[in-house]
Design a protein around this motif. Structure first.
Motif, PDB file in Angstrom:
ATOM      1  N   ARG A   1      20.225  42.701 -39.602  1.00 37.15           N
ATOM      2  CA  ARG A   1      19.581  41.556 -40.247  1.00 37.15           C
ATOM      3  C   ARG A   1      19.122  40.494 -39.248  1.00 37.15           C
ATOM      4  N   HIS A   2      19.906  40.300 -38.183  1.00 38.86           N
ATOM      5  CA  HIS A   2      19.656  39.140 -37.309  1.00 38.86           C
ATOM      6  C   HIS A   2      19.166  39.480 -35.911  1.00 38.86           C
ATOM      7  N   GLY A   3      19.226  40.735 -35.505  1.00 43.92           N
ATOM      8  CA  GLY A   3      18.737  41.074 -34.177  1.00 43.92           C
ATOM      9  C   GLY A   3      19.833  41.319 -33.161  1.00 43.92           C
ATOM     10  N   PRO A   4      19.526  41.159 -31.867  1.00 45.23           N
ATOM     11  CA  PRO A   4      20.437  41.597 -30.806  1.00 45.23           C
ATOM     12  C   PRO A   4      21.692  40.749 -30.611  1.00 45.23           C
ATOM     13  N   ILE A   5      21.692  39.506 -31.100  1.00 41.37           N
ATOM     14  CA  ILE A   5      22.856  38.634 -30.917  1.00 41.37           C
ATOM     15  C   ILE A   5      23.391  38.207 -32.272  1.00 41.37           C
ATOM     16  N   VAL A   6      24.684  38.457 -32.509  1.00 41.87           N
ATOM     17  CA  VAL A   6      25.308  38.008 -33.755  1.00 41.87           C
ATOM     18  C   VAL A   6      26.704  37.475 -33.450  1.00 41.87           C
ATOM     19  N   ARG A   7      27.150  36.590 -34.322  1.00 43.83           N
ATOM     20  CA  ARG A   7      28.468  35.967 -34.189  1.00 43.83           C
ATOM     21  C   ARG A   7      29.396  36.540 -35.249  1.00 43.83           C
ATOM     22  N   TYR A   8      30.590  36.954 -34.806  1.00 45.55           N
ATOM     23  CA  TYR A   8      31.544  37.509 -35.768  1.00 45.55           C
ATOM     24  C   TYR A   8      32.915  36.830 -35.679  1.00 45.55           C
ATOM     25  N   GLY A   9      32.994  35.753 -34.903  1.00 42.15           N
ATOM     26  CA  GLY A   9      34.232  34.991 -34.775  1.00 42.15           C
ATOM     27  C   GLY A   9      33.922  33.614 -34.216  1.00 42.15           C
ATOM     28  N   VAL A  10      34.934  32.766 -34.145  1.00 45.30           N
ATOM     29  CA  VAL A  10      34.723  31.397 -33.662  1.00 45.30           C
ATOM     30  C   VAL A  10      34.098  31.405 -32.270  1.00 45.30           C
ATOM     31  N   ARG A  11      34.607  32.230 -31.374  1.00 43.83           N
ATOM     32  CA  ARG A  11      34.068  32.350 -30.026  1.00 43.83           C
ATOM     33  C   ARG A  11      33.710  33.797 -29.698  1.00 43.83           C
ATOM     34  N   SER A  12      33.354  34.579 -30.692  1.00 44.05           N
ATOM     35  CA  SER A  12      33.110  36.015 -30.504  1.00 44.05           C
ATOM     36  C   SER A  12      31.653  36.360 -30.800  1.00 44.05           C
ATOM     37  N   ILE A  13      30.999  36.962 -29.816  1.00 48.32           N
ATOM     38  CA  ILE A  13      29.585  37.308 -29.915  1.00 48.32           C
ATOM     39  C   ILE A  13      29.400  38.799 -29.621  1.00 48.32           C
ATOM     40  N   SER A  14      28.664  39.480 -30.490  1.00 45.38           N
ATOM     41  CA  SER A  14      28.293  40.876 -30.253  1.00 45.38           C
ATOM     42  C   SER A  14      26.824  40.920 -29.847  1.00 45.38           C
ATOM     43  N   ILE A  15      26.527  41.701 -28.798  1.00 46.05           N
ATOM     44  CA  ILE A  15      25.164  41.785 -28.278  1.00 46.05           C
ATOM     45  C   ILE A  15      24.688  43.230 -28.325  1.00 46.05           C
TER      46      ILE A  15
ATOM     47  N   GLY B   1      18.519  35.554 -23.503  1.00 45.43           N
ATOM     48  CA  GLY B   1      17.826  34.311 -23.834  1.00 45.43           C
ATOM     49  C   GLY B   1      18.686  33.233 -24.458  1.00 45.43           C
ATOM     50  N   MET B   2      19.988  33.450 -24.585  1.00 43.66           N
ATOM     51  CA  MET B   2      20.861  32.451 -25.197  1.00 43.66           C
ATOM     52  C   MET B   2      21.986  32.101 -24.230  1.00 43.66           C
ATOM     53  N   PHE B   3      22.287  30.799 -24.100  1.00 47.09           N
ATOM     54  CA  PHE B   3      23.349  30.346 -23.199  1.00 47.09           C
ATOM     55  C   PHE B   3      24.693  30.369 -23.915  1.00 47.09           C
ATOM     56  N   PHE B   4      25.716  30.893 -23.221  1.00 47.56           N
ATOM     57  CA  PHE B   4      27.068  30.924 -23.753  1.00 47.56           C
ATOM     58  C   PHE B   4      28.002  30.233 -22.767  1.00 47.56           C
ATOM     59  N   PRO B   5      28.804  29.282 -23.239  1.00 46.90           N
ATOM     60  CA  PRO B   5      29.699  28.540 -22.345  1.00 46.90           C
ATOM     61  C   PRO B   5      30.891  29.375 -21.901  1.00 46.90           C
TER      62      PRO B   5
ATOM     63  N   LYS C   1      24.182  28.193 -32.842  1.00 49.66           N
ATOM     64  CA  LYS C   1      22.866  28.785 -32.580  1.00 49.66           C
ATOM     65  C   LYS C   1      22.878  30.301 -32.737  1.00 49.66           C
ATOM     66  N   ALA C   2      24.053  30.920 -32.670  1.00 43.61           N
ATOM     67  CA  ALA C   2      24.143  32.370 -32.837  1.00 43.61           C
ATOM     68  C   ALA C   2      24.252  32.713 -34.313  1.00 43.61           C
TER      69      ALA C   2
ATOM     70  N   GLY D   1      25.078  34.536 -37.900  1.00 47.60           N
ATOM     71  CA  GLY D   1      26.232  35.259 -38.421  1.00 47.60           C
ATOM     72  C   GLY D   1      26.797  34.529 -39.617  1.00 47.60           C
ATOM     73  N   PRO D   2      27.802  35.091 -40.283  1.00 49.39           N
ATOM     74  CA  PRO D   2      28.396  34.422 -41.441  1.00 49.39           C
ATOM     75  C   PRO D   2      28.967  33.055 -41.062  1.00 49.39           C
ATOM     76  N   VAL D   3      28.715  32.059 -41.865  1.00 45.37           N
ATOM     77  CA  VAL D   3      29.218  30.711 -41.596  1.00 45.37           C
ATOM     78  C   VAL D   3      30.736  30.722 -41.506  1.00 45.37           C
ATOM     79  N   VAL D   4      31.380  31.453 -42.397  1.00 45.85           N
ATOM     80  CA  VAL D   4      32.840  31.479 -42.403  1.00 45.85           C
ATOM     81  C   VAL D   4      33.380  32.137 -41.142  1.00 45.85           C
ATOM     82  N   ALA D   5      32.639  33.100 -40.564  1.00 43.97           N
ATOM     83  CA  ALA D   5      33.079  33.753 -39.328  1.00 43.97           C
ATOM     84  C   ALA D   5      33.040  32.774 -38.160  1.00 43.97           C
ATOM     85  N   GLY D   6      32.083  31.852 -38.192  1.00 47.04           N
ATOM     86  CA  GLY D   6      32.006  30.854 -37.138  1.00 47.04           C
ATOM     87  C   GLY D   6      33.031  29.752 -37.298  1.00 47.04           C
ATOM     88  N   ALA D   7      33.509  29.563 -38.516  1.00 47.62           N
ATOM     89  CA  ALA D   7      34.456  28.484 -38.782  1.00 47.62           C
ATOM     90  C   ALA D   7      35.896  28.890 -38.513  1.00 47.62           C
ATOM     91  N   THR D   8      36.218  30.157 -38.785  1.00 49.25           N
ATOM     92  CA  THR D   8      37.599  30.615 -38.619  1.00 49.25           C
ATOM     93  C   THR D   8      37.638  32.103 -38.274  1.00 49.25           C
TER      94      THR D   8
END
Length: 450
Positions: free
Chosen positions: A62-76, A367-371, A29-30, A32-39
């Motif tokens: 490009r995407h706003g306040p929440i982006v994903r840059y790793g498998v479990r890494s989120i920048s806000i 506004g986004m849930f993170f485990p 749901k966050a 970011g690059p697909v490859v960044a979420g995969a590995t």
């Protein structure tokens, strides 16, 4: 038999694809690059090439306040979450830090200690050494080093200002850490490789923090840990000074450097601040007070030379001050303060998000849930260029933004400023760093005209 040779790689390929897909789905749901979420290899590649900060800033654009840059890494990129993520009682813990290894053991320090209980105890044990009053006790060490810097510059027709500033901060750090300079200004060089050591440590964290499991496998396996390594020149100097100081019969008040303060603290907290802990504290202090402080000083001087109007305003504010001013003369000068704040805003030392792990039960942020176990954090450069806080010209170096009469706006900008990190991990040495910066910038501007 030939079919078996085909089945094994096919199975391995399918398992790999399944793992990559599972990784991506975890926080899909966050944006970011697909490859960044995969590995995490995507993040590792960007960090190794020094491009992660720029990539994350572009993703926020490009995407706003929440982006994903790793498998479990989120920048806000939302200043409102700073208090939540970095608050002392929020339950978030630090992530992905590496410690130094000495004689087969990890050397504890405030930077590398991940255990929050131990970190809090270690911080309390040395906190009195870094108060504003304690910082003033090191002013004579800073003054002596500024005098050497001015004398060295006076010998030159041309020189590399950035190198001079770095040698100055390293020598000053040596003086207030254990009573004598490292000798960088006198030699006009990196004496004993101390500067390179600091940069190698920072580079190591940068290159390997994205894949900590592999880092531990390569560098902290039983065989690697058992290998004898000669201590670095900086560690050797710290150990030598510590040993000599421990054998002295002089009263504690004859020494005012950080080494003595750490030794005094170790008497009250022997299990928290043992010998290796004192060495770790000295190494951390010199690293922070040397390279990172030099970066801000050099950035400020660069901007002054690039913008004569800024320089003229500062020269006017400094009129009548001596060549090497007392800190009391410069500590509350509004334009000098604005210049340094703006330099740290535009040129923050951290090149990737200041990461924290989500506590048990997970959390909803922006506004986004993170485990539980998700690494969330703010990239200082992204926060510092948030137009909602710093205006449409947030990407421009403009010190006057800090001199406005709007107190509410000033509070918002201060709250979003991550110059010395935030929360429990805020830089303990910031009082010494600010004193160093304000005094040496003033000395150079008062002595030399552009």
């Amino acid at each position: 038999m030939p079919s078996a040779y085909l089945v094994i790689p096919i199975v391995l390929l399918l398992l790999t694809c399944a793992r990559l897909l599972t990784n991506w789905f975890h926080l899909s749901k966050a944006p970011g690059p697909v490859v960044a979420g995969a590995t995490d290899l995507w993040r590792a590649y960007q960090q190794y090439n020094g491009q992660l900060r720029g990539k994350i800033s572009d993703l926020h654009g490009r995407h706003g306040p929440i982006v994903r840059y790793g498998v479990r890494s989120i920048s806000i990129n939302d200043p409102e979450v700073i208090k939540l993520v970095y608050g002392s009682r929020a339950g978030f813990t630090t992530a992905r830090l590496s410690s130094c290894i000495q004689n087969g053991k990890e050397v504890p320090s405030l930077v590398s200690t991940r255990d929050e209980t131990r970190h809090a105890a270690l911080r309390r044990s040395v906190a009195n050494a870094f108060t504003q009053t304690a910082a003033l006790g090191h002013e004579s060490a800073v003054d002596a080093t500024i005098g050497e810097l001015l004398a060295k510059i006076g010998e030159k027709k041309t020189f590399d200002l950035s190198s001079m500033i770095l040698w100055y901060t390293m020598d000053a750090a040596g003086r207030f850490s254990f009573g004598e300079p490292l000798g960088c200004l006198a030699a006009e060089d990196d004496v004993g490789g101390s500067i390179q050591l600091i940069r190698d440590r920072f580079n190591h964290w940068g290159w390997w923090s994205s894949i900590p499991g592999l880092e531990r496998l390569v560098f902290r396996n039983p065989i690697a840990m058992r290998q004898k390594r000669a201590p670095s020149s900086m560690a050797a100097a710290a150990i030598s000074k510590l040993t000599a100081r421990s054998l002295e019969s002089k009263q504690d008040n004859e020494h005012v450097d950080l080494l003595q303060k750490f030794l005094d603290a170790s008497k009250d907290h022997p299990t928290i601040l043992d010998t290796s802990g004192v060495v770790g504290m000295l190494m951390s202090t010199i690293s922070g007070a040397g390279d990172t402080t030099a970066t801000t000083i050099t950035a400020t001087l660069f901007q002054l030379l690039q913008n004569p109007d800024h320089l003229k305003k500062l020269e006017t504010e400094l009129t009548g001050l001596p060549e090497i001013p007392a800190f009391s003369d410069v500590s509350k000068l509004p334009y000098l303060d604005a210049l340094i704040k703006e330099s740290m805003r535009i040129f923050p030392s951290s090149t990737w998000p200041i990461e924290r792990l989500v506590p048990v039960g997970g959390v909803t942020i922006a506004g986004m849930f993170f485990p539980e176990g998700t690494s969330v954090g703010c990239l200082p450069s992204a926060i510092h260029q948030n137009k909602m806080i710093y205006g449409e010209d947030a990407h421009i170096f403009r010190p006057d933004r800090w001199l406005i009469p709007d107190r509410e706006q000033l509070r918002s900008m201060e709250a979003a400023h991550m110059d010395f990190s935030r929360g429990r991990r805020v830089c303990l040495g910031q009082n010494i760093a600010v004193m160093q910066m304000k005094k040496v910038i003033t000395a150079l501007v008062v002595k030399y005209k552009y």
